[in-house]
Design an enzyme around this catalytic site. Structure first.
Site, PDB file in Angstrom:
ATOM      1  N   GLN A 176     -43.686  62.409 157.113  1.00  0.00           N
ATOM      2  CA  GLN A 176     -43.838  62.671 158.331  1.00  0.00           C
ATOM      3  C   GLN A 176     -45.305  63.202 159.553  1.00  0.00           C
ATOM      4  O   GLN A 176     -46.178  62.899 159.775  1.00  0.00           O
ATOM      5  CB  GLN A 176     -43.046  63.599 159.558  1.00  0.00           C
ATOM      6  CG  GLN A 176     -42.902  63.615 160.718  1.00  0.00           C
ATOM      7  CD  GLN A 176     -42.251  64.471 161.165  1.00  0.00           C
ATOM      8  OE1 GLN A 176     -41.576  65.494 160.314  1.00  0.00           O
ATOM      9  NE2 GLN A 176     -41.918  65.232 162.732  1.00  0.00           N
ATOM     10  N   HIS A 196     -37.615  75.197 169.098  1.00  0.00           N
ATOM     11  CA  HIS A 196     -37.920  74.320 167.865  1.00  0.00           C
ATOM     12  C   HIS A 196     -38.965  73.501 167.822  1.00  0.00           C
ATOM     13  O   HIS A 196     -40.070  73.509 167.039  1.00  0.00           O
ATOM     14  CB  HIS A 196     -36.904  72.702 167.802  1.00  0.00           C
ATOM     15  CG  HIS A 196     -36.971  71.623 167.066  1.00  0.00           C
ATOM     16  ND1 HIS A 196     -37.292  71.912 165.635  1.00  0.00           N
ATOM     17  CD2 HIS A 196     -37.718  71.061 167.071  1.00  0.00           C
ATOM     18  CE1 HIS A 196     -37.715  70.793 164.477  1.00  0.00           C
ATOM     19  NE2 HIS A 196     -38.279  69.840 165.526  1.00  0.00           N
ATOM     20  N   LYS A 254     -38.764  59.449 159.688  1.00  0.00           N
ATOM     21  CA  LYS A 254     -37.789  58.717 160.622  1.00  0.00           C
ATOM     22  C   LYS A 254     -36.326  58.535 160.464  1.00  0.00           C
ATOM     23  O   LYS A 254     -35.704  58.110 161.147  1.00  0.00           O
ATOM     24  CB  LYS A 254     -38.267  59.619 162.620  1.00  0.00           C
ATOM     25  CG  LYS A 254     -38.539  61.051 162.368  1.00  0.00           C
ATOM     26  CD  LYS A 254     -38.078  61.701 162.079  1.00  0.00           C
ATOM     27  CE  LYS A 254     -38.584  63.226 163.133  1.00  0.00           C
ATOM     28  NZ  LYS A 254     -37.277  64.406 163.046  1.00  0.00           N
ATOM     29  N   GLU A 276     -37.575  74.827 159.476  1.00  0.00           N
ATOM     30  CA  GLU A 276     -37.660  76.226 160.384  1.00  0.00           C
ATOM     31  C   GLU A 276     -37.007  77.550 159.481  1.00  0.00           C
ATOM     32  O   GLU A 276     -37.466  78.328 159.854  1.00  0.00           O
ATOM     33  CB  GLU A 276     -36.967  75.823 161.512  1.00  0.00           C
ATOM     34  CG  GLU A 276     -37.996  75.024 162.380  1.00  0.00           C
ATOM     35  CD  GLU A 276     -36.856  75.052 164.400  1.00  0.00           C
ATOM     36  OE1 GLU A 276     -36.879  75.206 165.036  1.00  0.00           O
ATOM     37  OE2 GLU A 276     -36.002  73.772 164.064  1.00  0.00           O
ATOM     38  N   ARG A 297     -40.033  65.003 155.824  1.00  0.00           N
ATOM     39  CA  ARG A 297     -41.206  65.871 156.434  1.00  0.00           C
ATOM     40  C   ARG A 297     -43.052  65.448 155.922  1.00  0.00           C
ATOM     41  O   ARG A 297     -43.226  65.984 156.562  1.00  0.00           O
ATOM     42  CB  ARG A 297     -41.506  67.826 156.715  1.00  0.00           C
ATOM     43  CG  ARG A 297     -40.014  68.368 157.578  1.00  0.00           C
ATOM     44  CD  ARG A 297     -40.001  68.012 158.821  1.00  0.00           C
ATOM     45  NE  ARG A 297     -38.735  68.263 159.534  1.00  0.00           N
ATOM     46  CZ  ARG A 297     -38.099  68.538 160.755  1.00  0.00           C
ATOM     47  NH1 ARG A 297     -39.308  67.452 161.685  1.00  0.00           N
ATOM     48  NH2 ARG A 297     -37.291  68.860 161.167  1.00  0.00           N
ATOM     49  N   THR A 314     -30.535  57.818 160.398  1.00  0.00           N
ATOM     50  CA  THR A 314     -29.328  58.980 161.469  1.00  0.00           C
ATOM     51  C   THR A 314     -28.232  58.540 160.974  1.00  0.00           C
ATOM     52  O   THR A 314     -27.070  57.667 161.411  1.00  0.00           O
ATOM     53  CB  THR A 314     -30.307  58.624 162.744  1.00  0.00           C
ATOM     54  OG1 THR A 314     -31.488  58.485 162.901  1.00  0.00           O
ATOM     55  CG2 THR A 314     -29.873  59.510 163.608  1.00  0.00           C
ATOM     56  N   ASP A 356     -31.038  63.832 161.955  1.00  0.00           N
ATOM     57  CA  ASP A 356     -31.707  63.181 162.573  1.00  0.00           C
ATOM     58  C   ASP A 356     -32.668  63.269 160.642  1.00  0.00           C
ATOM     59  O   ASP A 356     -33.371  64.610 160.571  1.00  0.00           O
ATOM     60  CB  ASP A 356     -32.245  63.704 163.988  1.00  0.00           C
ATOM     61  CG  ASP A 356     -34.189  62.836 163.368  1.00  0.00           C
ATOM     62  OD1 ASP A 356     -34.197  61.301 162.757  1.00  0.00           O
ATOM     63  OD2 ASP A 356     -35.418  63.116 163.943  1.00  0.00           O
ATOM     64  N   GLU A 405     -32.069  67.613 161.367  1.00  0.00           N
ATOM     65  CA  GLU A 405     -32.137  67.558 162.486  1.00  0.00           C
ATOM     66  C   GLU A 405     -30.565  67.756 163.185  1.00  0.00           C
ATOM     67  O   GLU A 405     -30.799  66.754 162.457  1.00  0.00           O
ATOM     68  CB  GLU A 405     -33.149  67.647 163.550  1.00  0.00           C
ATOM     69  CG  GLU A 405     -34.783  67.418 162.878  1.00  0.00           C
ATOM     70  CD  GLU A 405     -35.773  66.696 163.966  1.00  0.00           C
ATOM     71  OE1 GLU A 405     -36.883  67.502 163.500  1.00  0.00           O
ATOM     72  OE2 GLU A 405     -35.282  66.304 164.665  1.00  0.00           O
ATOM     73  N   GLU A 412     -28.789  67.598 165.716  1.00  0.00           N
ATOM     74  CA  GLU A 412     -28.803  67.308 167.782  1.00  0.00           C
ATOM     75  C   GLU A 412     -27.499  66.979 167.900  1.00  0.00           C
ATOM     76  O   GLU A 412     -26.641  66.624 167.040  1.00  0.00           O
ATOM     77  CB  GLU A 412     -29.672  65.870 167.568  1.00  0.00           C
ATOM     78  CG  GLU A 412     -30.692  66.605 167.132  1.00  0.00           C
ATOM     79  CD  GLU A 412     -32.368  65.359 167.056  1.00  0.00           C
ATOM     80  OE1 GLU A 412     -31.931  64.470 168.038  1.00  0.00           O
ATOM     81  OE2 GLU A 412     -32.908  64.948 166.199  1.00  0.00           O
ATOM     82  N   ASP A 433     -34.959  59.380 170.507  1.00  0.00           N
ATOM     83  CA  ASP A 433     -35.337  60.277 170.158  1.00  0.00           C
ATOM     84  C   ASP A 433     -36.427  62.041 170.952  1.00  0.00           C
ATOM     85  O   ASP A 433     -36.800  61.605 170.629  1.00  0.00           O
ATOM     86  CB  ASP A 433     -35.388  60.681 168.648  1.00  0.00           C
ATOM     87  CG  ASP A 433     -34.639  61.726 167.972  1.00  0.00           C
ATOM     88  OD1 ASP A 433     -33.942  62.730 168.686  1.00  0.00           O
ATOM     89  OD2 ASP A 433     -34.374  62.871 166.620  1.00  0.00           O
TER      90      ASP A 433
END
Length: 416
Positions: free
Chosen positions: A243, A135, A256, A363, A240, A260, A236, A201, A203, A128
């Site tokens: 992480q 971002h 993570k 975000e 947080r 996925t 993904d 996420e 993607e 990834d």
């Protein structure tokens, strides 16, 4: 025959028309999973039709598509390489364009609602990346408020991490809330438990075909042409809080690796010719191994939609991404790391400058300080048990048409 030039009764503006023809793996009524091609709201049993029309691709001299497509993954087809992918696409286009094929092909078209979709590839390796400047800047401001948002290396190379291929799942698969260590800045010590800041996420995932040998690298000017087979939508899922505590100094790990999700349909790169776009200005100029001609090192004009519990909360634009898919693949192999058919690499979160173009809830809610309001009046910062997220996307096609990339969705289940 419609302007799409197919004998099928398709609306001219159908996002899965003749210009698309994505590949997936499907089954019906307990039959073995095998490769299918979507057109309109039907799925073609590709291997069965290829068996009928072997002479169309040259028995003995061309790729044996009937054999490749009889498998429960796209990997054998991916291993045939770019020339075979082109032959297959040309043949499929002819099959759906020429009315002479209708009688033989129509019995092998199955309504979309009658099939079960499976993971389209046996994921060999999963990497990834972190290719959106917007971002990366936002995350830097949130996680490192007293430092420069972008790390010194960010504009010199596509940053990435190796993920866990065994936890890549097909759209519609439930995701169990992960548990792990968490430590907020004010906490005296870490605690263990379910993630409290579960995120997404939005993607694109790039599906790789054609293997290389250990020690060889993929030239940036040839990466897209020879090895990029197609695109999936990719979510993904990210914890947080886990992480933030674990990622220094070696990067993402348990925050993570628990899941996925990818879309069931792989849109061929050949279907995205009209969606190619210029990259943002790369300054400083990347090192020579990351440079290439515009027809090899390009962005994609793909429009993404993020739906959270039925409310569209964001519309990221892939054309804003800083690093090209070809640059990511070239960097991935520059040290001699080999690639295998079925490799998958994610673009990293697709985010723009405006709030409504941010591709993660970290975000969108600015780490929980600015909750997102749903259509029903409820507020969310991070995912709660029972929440569902669906990503959808489309790209411009030839002659003003649209290419649909389908969707990838998932529901959050409580921690176990």
């Amino acid at each position: 025959m419609s302007s799409a030039s197919t004998w099928l009764d398709l609306p001219d503006d159908h996002p899965f028309g003749l210009a698309n023809l994505p590949y997936g793996v499907f089954s019906t009524n307990g039959t073995a999973p095998r490769v299918g091609v979507r057109i309109g709201d039907w799925v073609l049993d590709a291997g069965a039709v290829a068996q009928i029309g072997k002479d169309a691709v040259g028995v003995g001299d061309g790729p044996d598509l009937a054999v490749a497509w009889a498998n429960p993954s796209l990997n054998p087809f991916l291993e045939l390489g770019h020339q075979a992918w082109t032959i297959a696409r040309d043949w499929l286009t002819e099959v759906f364009s020429e009315a002479v094929h209708e009688e033989a092909v129509r019995p092998h078209l199955i309504p979309l609602g009658e099939v079960t979709m499976h993971l389209p590839i046996a994921v060999a390796d999963y990497v990834d990346f972190y290719a959106s400047e917007h971002h990366a800047t936002n995350v830097g401001k949130i996680f490192r408020p007293n430092s420069e948002p972008l790390t010194p290396n960010w504009k010199h190379l596509p940053i990435g991490y190796h993920g866990r291929s065994g936890t890549v799942v097909v759209s519609g698969t439930d995701v169990v809330r992960p548990s792990g260590q968490r430590k907020a800045p004010a906490d005296p010590a870490p605690t263990f438990g379910p993630s409290r800041k579960l995120d997404i996420e939005a993607e694109l995932g790039f599906v790789v075909g054609g293997s290389t040998t250990l020690g060889a690298s993929v030239d940036v000017s040839l990466a897209a042409e020879q090895h990029l087979f197609g695109v999936v939508l990719l979510n993904d899922w990210s914890a947080r809080d886990i992480q933030a505590w674990e990622y220094v100094p070696l990067g993402p790990f348990l925050g993570k690796s628990f899941g996925t999700s990818i879309s069931a349909w792989v849109t061929p790169m050949a279907a995205l010719e009209a969606a190619r776009s210029a990259l943002p200005t790369q300054d400083p100029l990347p090192l020579p191994y990351l440079r290439g001609a515009a027809d090899a090192v390009f962005g994609l004009d793909i429009h993404v939609e993020v739906e959270w519990n039925g409310t569209v909360v964001s519309r990221p634009e892939y054309r804003d991404m800083y690093w090209a898919p070809a640059q990511m693949l070239a960097h991935l192999t520059v040290n001699g790391a080999s690639i295998r058919s079925g490799d998958l690499f994610g673009s990293g979160t697709i985010s723009g400058a405006a709030r409504d173009s941010r591709g993660s809830f970290l975000e969108l809610s600015w780490n929980g300080t600015e909750p997102v309001t749903m259509t029903d009046g409820s507020e969310r910062s991070f995912l709660e048990d029972g929440d569902t997220v669906v990503l959808r996307a489309w790209a411009p096609g030839p002659a003003g048409s649209r290419i649909g990339l389908g969707e990838v969705g998932g529901r959050i289940l409580p921690a176990r």
